[in-house]
Design a protein around this motif. Sequence first.
Motif, PDB file in Angstrom:
ATOM      1  N   PHE A  63       0.928  -1.006  -0.013  1.00 35.26           N
ATOM      2  CA  PHE A  63       0.048  -0.025   0.049  1.00 35.26           C
ATOM      3  C   PHE A  63       0.893   1.344   0.102  1.00 35.26           C
ATOM      4  CE2 PHE A  63      -4.123  -2.134   1.142  1.00 35.26           C
ATOM      5  CZ  PHE A  63      -3.432  -3.331   1.815  1.00 35.26           C
ATOM      6  N   TYR A  72       0.522   5.521   1.025  1.00 33.85           N
ATOM      7  CA  TYR A  72      -0.229   6.288   1.651  1.00 33.85           C
ATOM      8  C   TYR A  72       0.304   7.727   1.448  1.00 33.85           C
ATOM      9  CZ  TYR A  72      -2.666   2.561   3.966  1.00 33.85           C
ATOM     10  OH  TYR A  72      -3.696   1.420   4.040  1.00 33.85           O
ATOM     11  N   PHE A 109      -4.888   6.890   1.970  1.00 33.54           N
ATOM     12  CA  PHE A 109      -4.733   5.993   1.130  1.00 33.54           C
ATOM     13  C   PHE A 109      -4.448   6.435  -0.373  1.00 33.54           C
ATOM     14  CE2 PHE A 109      -5.078   2.075  -0.871  1.00 33.54           C
ATOM     15  CZ  PHE A 109      -5.845   2.175  -2.222  1.00 33.54           C
ATOM     16  N   TYR A 113      -3.040   0.400  -3.820  1.00 33.58           N
ATOM     17  CA  TYR A 113      -2.736  -1.036  -3.251  1.00 33.58           C
ATOM     18  C   TYR A 113      -2.658  -2.020  -4.280  1.00 33.58           C
ATOM     19  CZ  TYR A 113      -4.733  -5.497  -1.826  1.00 33.58           C
ATOM     20  OH  TYR A 113      -4.937  -6.738  -1.604  1.00 33.58           O
ATOM     21  N   LEU A 171       4.136   7.298   2.631  1.00 32.55           N
ATOM     22  CA  LEU A 171       4.498   5.978   3.553  1.00 32.55           C
ATOM     23  C   LEU A 171       3.897   5.028   2.560  1.00 32.55           C
ATOM     24  CD1 LEU A 171       2.732   7.451   6.543  1.00 32.55           C
ATOM     25  CD2 LEU A 171       5.176   6.716   6.472  1.00 32.55           C
ATOM     26  N   ALA A 194      -3.628 -11.265   1.647  1.00 37.50           N
ATOM     27  CA  ALA A 194      -4.311 -10.691   0.203  1.00 37.50           C
ATOM     28  C   ALA A 194      -5.469 -10.249   0.681  1.00 37.50           C
ATOM     29  CB  ALA A 194      -4.368 -11.915  -0.694  1.00 37.50           C
ATOM     30  N   GLY A 195      -5.463  -9.265   1.750  1.00 41.55           N
ATOM     31  CA  GLY A 195      -6.639  -8.727   2.059  1.00 41.55           C
ATOM     32  C   GLY A 195      -7.509  -9.494   3.194  1.00 41.55           C
ATOM     33  N   VAL A 251     -10.149  -9.752   6.905  1.00 37.54           N
ATOM     34  CA  VAL A 251      -9.897  -9.496   8.373  1.00 37.54           C
ATOM     35  C   VAL A 251      -8.801  -9.956   8.815  1.00 37.54           C
ATOM     36  CG1 VAL A 251     -11.156  -9.932  10.521  1.00 37.54           C
ATOM     37  CG2 VAL A 251     -12.389  -9.560   8.372  1.00 37.54           C
ATOM     38  N   GLY A 252      -8.170  -9.141   9.740  1.00 33.06           N
ATOM     39  CA  GLY A 252      -7.013  -9.265  10.497  1.00 33.06           C
ATOM     40  C   GLY A 252      -5.579  -9.193   9.825  1.00 33.06           C
ATOM     41  N   ASP A 253      -5.831  -8.412   8.667  1.00 33.36           N
ATOM     42  CA  ASP A 253      -4.443  -8.029   7.783  1.00 33.36           C
ATOM     43  C   ASP A 253      -3.900  -7.157   8.187  1.00 33.36           C
ATOM     44  OD1 ASP A 253      -4.147  -7.693   4.132  1.00 33.36           O
ATOM     45  OD2 ASP A 253      -2.691  -8.369   5.673  1.00 33.36           O
ATOM     46  N   THR A 254      -2.945  -7.094   9.094  1.00 31.67           N
ATOM     47  CA  THR A 254      -1.952  -6.181   9.529  1.00 31.67           C
ATOM     48  C   THR A 254      -1.199  -5.318   8.695  1.00 31.67           C
ATOM     49  OG1 THR A 254      -2.364  -6.858  12.029  1.00 31.67           O
ATOM     50  CG2 THR A 254      -0.642  -5.284  11.387  1.00 31.67           C
ATOM     51  N   GLN A 255      -0.951  -4.179   8.636  1.00 34.00           N
ATOM     52  CA  GLN A 255      -0.108  -3.512   7.651  1.00 34.00           C
ATOM     53  C   GLN A 255       1.078  -2.816   8.478  1.00 34.00           C
ATOM     54  OE1 GLN A 255      -2.045  -0.748   4.830  1.00 34.00           O
ATOM     55  NE2 GLN A 255      -3.904  -1.698   4.828  1.00 34.00           N
ATOM     56  N   TYR A 256       2.293  -3.118   7.944  1.00 30.40           N
ATOM     57  CA  TYR A 256       3.489  -2.576   8.512  1.00 30.40           C
ATOM     58  C   TYR A 256       4.083  -1.635   7.661  1.00 30.40           C
ATOM     59  CZ  TYR A 256       2.669  -6.699  11.397  1.00 30.40           C
ATOM     60  OH  TYR A 256       2.102  -7.647  12.244  1.00 30.40           O
ATOM     61  N   PHE A 257       4.517  -0.466   8.411  1.00 30.97           N
ATOM     62  CA  PHE A 257       4.900   0.772   7.505  1.00 30.97           C
ATOM     63  C   PHE A 257       6.266   0.987   7.442  1.00 30.97           C
ATOM     64  CE2 PHE A 257       1.260   3.225   6.585  1.00 30.97           C
ATOM     65  CZ  PHE A 257      -0.102   2.388   7.175  1.00 30.97           C
ATOM     66  N   GLY A 258       6.861   1.466   6.684  1.00 30.89           N
ATOM     67  CA  GLY A 258       8.103   2.003   6.334  1.00 30.89           C
ATOM     68  C   GLY A 258       8.304   3.178   7.066  1.00 30.89           C
TER      69      GLY A 258
END
Lengths: 116, 109
Positions: free
Chosen positions: A33, A35, A45, A48, A91, A98-99, A101-108
């Motif tokens: 993703f 942002y 956003f 994606y 970001l 692949a999408g 519930v429970g899909d946590t995104q980790y950021f740079g």
Amino acid sequence: GAGVSQSPRYKVAKRGQDVALRCDPISGHVSLFWYQQALGQGPEFLTYFQNEAQLDKSGLPSDRFFAERPEGSVSTLKIQRTQQEDSAVYLCASSSLAGGVGDTQYFGPGTRLTVL
Amino acid sequence: DQQVKQNSPSLSVQEGRISILNCDYTNSMFDYFLWYKKYPAEGPTFLISISSIKDKNEDGRFTVFLNKSAKHLSLHIVPSQPGDSAVYFCAASAQKLVFGQGTRLTINP
């Protein structure tokens, strides 16, 4: 890799220049993703990818913004003919699923773009 | 239209006390909620999350509560520590994340 990495960390561009921002997601992560975060705001956003497929680009503010992920790993966000309102932190985030519930995104750490 | 709102731009709490950060949302399609912590010049760091089928999730000093009928979630930090000073973002997921504006938490020694 240990985490999401982005380069460059800081970019200063003159108005009208083109810029390219790079994101290296966590190895093996399917989803990626982009942002945009303006000063004092939460991230918003942009687009994606699921592997190499760009499934949602509804957040891209104009046709000057273009993103790609040709081999399903590294991604590049390109901004053509930059304008002052493009100044923001960009970001990148990745997630293992692949999408769903429970899909946590980790950021740079983000790339801070300043357009003069 | 702001779908996720954090109405308190800042919060100051004494060390050792409880910090409570609040977040409201409008879209009932959101099915997963997350809290992120952000230090200056760094990207948001994932803290804790909750699925819409639960009303509470706890991880050490951090607890997230979800009230679906009120479309409200909160993050409790207890006891608060100086290292908790940061900007906290709540986010709601319908695949992409929708973020609130953030709350700057300051823990005073």
